[in-house]
Scaffold this active site. Structure first.
Site, PDB file in Angstrom:
ATOM      1  N   LEU A  37       0.861  -1.178   0.000  1.00 29.18           N
ATOM      2  CA  LEU A  37       0.000   0.000   0.000  1.00 29.18           C
ATOM      3  C   LEU A  37       0.898   1.229   0.000  1.00 29.18           C
ATOM      4  O   LEU A  37       1.944   1.248   0.656  1.00 29.18           O
ATOM      5  CB  LEU A  37      -0.880   0.025   1.256  1.00 29.18           C
ATOM      6  CG  LEU A  37      -2.094  -0.898   1.294  1.00 29.18           C
ATOM      7  CD1 LEU A  37      -2.689  -0.907   2.701  1.00 29.18           C
ATOM      8  CD2 LEU A  37      -3.143  -0.473   0.280  1.00 29.18           C
ATOM      9  N   ASP A  38       0.503   2.261  -0.731  1.00 28.93           N
ATOM     10  CA  ASP A  38       1.253   3.516  -0.730  1.00 28.93           C
ATOM     11  C   ASP A  38       1.291   4.104   0.676  1.00 28.93           C
ATOM     12  O   ASP A  38       0.396   3.843   1.496  1.00 28.93           O
ATOM     13  CB  ASP A  38       0.597   4.526  -1.672  1.00 28.93           C
ATOM     14  CG  ASP A  38       0.673   4.097  -3.134  1.00 28.93           C
ATOM     15  OD1 ASP A  38       1.580   3.324  -3.478  1.00 28.93           O
ATOM     16  OD2 ASP A  38      -0.192   4.537  -3.917  1.00 28.93           O
ATOM     17  N   PRO A  39       2.309   4.933   0.967  1.00 26.98           N
ATOM     18  CA  PRO A  39       2.362   5.571   2.295  1.00 26.98           C
ATOM     19  C   PRO A  39       1.094   6.340   2.647  1.00 26.98           C
ATOM     20  O   PRO A  39       0.701   6.398   3.809  1.00 26.98           O
ATOM     21  CB  PRO A  39       3.574   6.510   2.182  1.00 26.98           C
ATOM     22  CG  PRO A  39       4.470   5.817   1.205  1.00 26.98           C
ATOM     23  CD  PRO A  39       3.538   5.197   0.191  1.00 26.98           C
ATOM     24  N   GLN A  40       0.423   6.930   1.639  1.00 26.09           N
ATOM     25  CA  GLN A  40      -0.784   7.708   1.909  1.00 26.09           C
ATOM     26  C   GLN A  40      -2.061   6.873   1.876  1.00 26.09           C
ATOM     27  O   GLN A  40      -3.169   7.419   1.827  1.00 26.09           O
ATOM     28  CB  GLN A  40      -0.886   8.856   0.907  1.00 26.09           C
ATOM     29  CG  GLN A  40       0.231   9.879   1.032  1.00 26.09           C
ATOM     30  CD  GLN A  40       0.419  10.371   2.453  1.00 26.09           C
ATOM     31  OE1 GLN A  40      -0.542  10.781   3.107  1.00 26.09           O
ATOM     32  NE2 GLN A  40       1.643  10.328   2.949  1.00 26.09           N
ATOM     33  N   ALA A  41      -1.906   5.548   1.889  1.00 24.07           N
ATOM     34  CA  ALA A  41      -3.053   4.639   1.980  1.00 24.07           C
ATOM     35  C   ALA A  41      -2.975   3.885   3.296  1.00 24.07           C
ATOM     36  O   ALA A  41      -1.896   3.691   3.865  1.00 24.07           O
ATOM     37  CB  ALA A  41      -3.053   3.660   0.811  1.00 24.07           C
TER      38      ALA A  41
END
Length: 321
Positions: A47-51
């Site tokens: 998962l992306d850091p902002q997810a």
């Protein structure tokens, strides 16, 4: 010289972590590995850091089945912010285009969403971990290449994905909340951008939370704070109780092959075992004797025999009596 002994505990199982915002999946993985003092660990889809949300982590022998989870369907809850297109497709990127946002009726939105259900062709975003000639696309994107070059590279990674479910759960003047169930390889940023294009105003992902990953869901999640508290208390027993059994990673649709301890021992030692079962591409292999059941791996049935594919490093349970 003998092999050096691996550091850490030989603990095995699957932990469903609630990945927080701001950390990469690998950062979460390393923290969990440290909390458990585990020899081996791996995650099952970044998962992306902002997810945020569901991030299954495999410890020990469970890592042998991580590929199954990487290839499984996923579920997401996301917010599409309308009226802007951003360079990364999410809130981290620079605004590259703006447009007026009209008033969309429920019928208009449903007509657009219907276009993105079923088989959908996607061009992955440049800011992704997909590789071209061994280099991640996000590295190429950050080198300042032109939009035309970036588009040409991304086009080479065009693929067909499946959107099993796409539902509008809430609507505000400039935001749409969406629930998505999809196949592996789906980029929600691309989905939201494509929906924005069809609406004529553009859109980007301002919130992304994974709700499902294969058989695992949000109700099973534990937080890093919970894990850290137990680790500080050095309560390894309590940490281990949070682990789900390895077999939870296996699809329920796969046939179960029950083996005697003698048959299981042969398979674990690389010997052939015949069976009268019909051919099957994927089966679960269980040692069953005296009321005890023990997963030993996965395999397939072909030409009247069992062909193991992934075997666990296990000691068979002693037979009672």
């Amino acid at each position: 010289m003998g092999r050096s002994k691996k550091k850490g505990r030989a603990v095995s199982g699957i932990l469903v972590v609630d990945k927080p915002l701001g950390l990469s999946s690998n950062q979460v993985l390393q923290r969990v590995k440290g909390f458990y003092q585990a020899q081996k660990a791996g995650h099952t889809g970044a998962l992306d850091p902002q997810a945020s949300g569901v991030l299954p982590i495999c410890l020990g022998e469970a890592t042998k089945f991580s590929q199954l989870l990487l290839e499984s369907d996923k579920g997401y809850d996301t917010t599409a912010t309308l009226g802007e297109v951003r360079s990364t497709g999410d809130a981290e990127g620079e605004v590259i285009k703006t447009a007026e946002v009209g008033e969309f009726s429920a019928g208009q939105l449903e007509a657009v969403l219907q276009q993105f259900r079923g088989d959908v062709v996607q061009v992955p975003p440049m800011f992704s971990a997909l590789k071209l000639d061994g280099k991640p696309l996000y590295e190429l994107a950050r080198k300042g290449m032109s939009a035309e070059q970036a588009q040409a590279i991304a086009e080479k990674k065009r693929r067909t994905i499946q959107i099993h479910q796409l539902t509008l759960t809430d609507q505000r003047p400039r935001e749409l909340d969406l629930s998505v169930r999809c196949s592996k390889g789906t980029y929600i940023r691309t989905l939201v951008e494509d929906i924005g294009d069809q609406l004529g105003c553009g859109a980007y992902v301002s919130r992304l939370r994974r709700s499902h990953s294969g058989p695992y869901h949000a109700a099973q999640m534990v937080t890093l704070e919970q894990l850290e508290a137990l680790a500080e208390q050095q309560d390894l027993a309590a940490l281990d109780q949070l682990l789900l059994p390895i077999e939870t990673a296996l699809p329920d649709s796969w046939p179960v092959v029950e083996l005697s301890h003698q048959q299981a021992d042969k398979i674990l030692h690389g010997q052939a075992v015949s069976t009268g079962l019909k051919p099957a591409p994927s089966v679960q292999l269980w040692a069953v004797e005296s009321g005890q059941r023990q997963l030993i791996g996965i395999g397939r049935i072909e030409r009247g025999g069992i062909r193991p594919q992934r075997l666990l490093q296990v000691e068979l349970l002693p037979v009672n009596g």
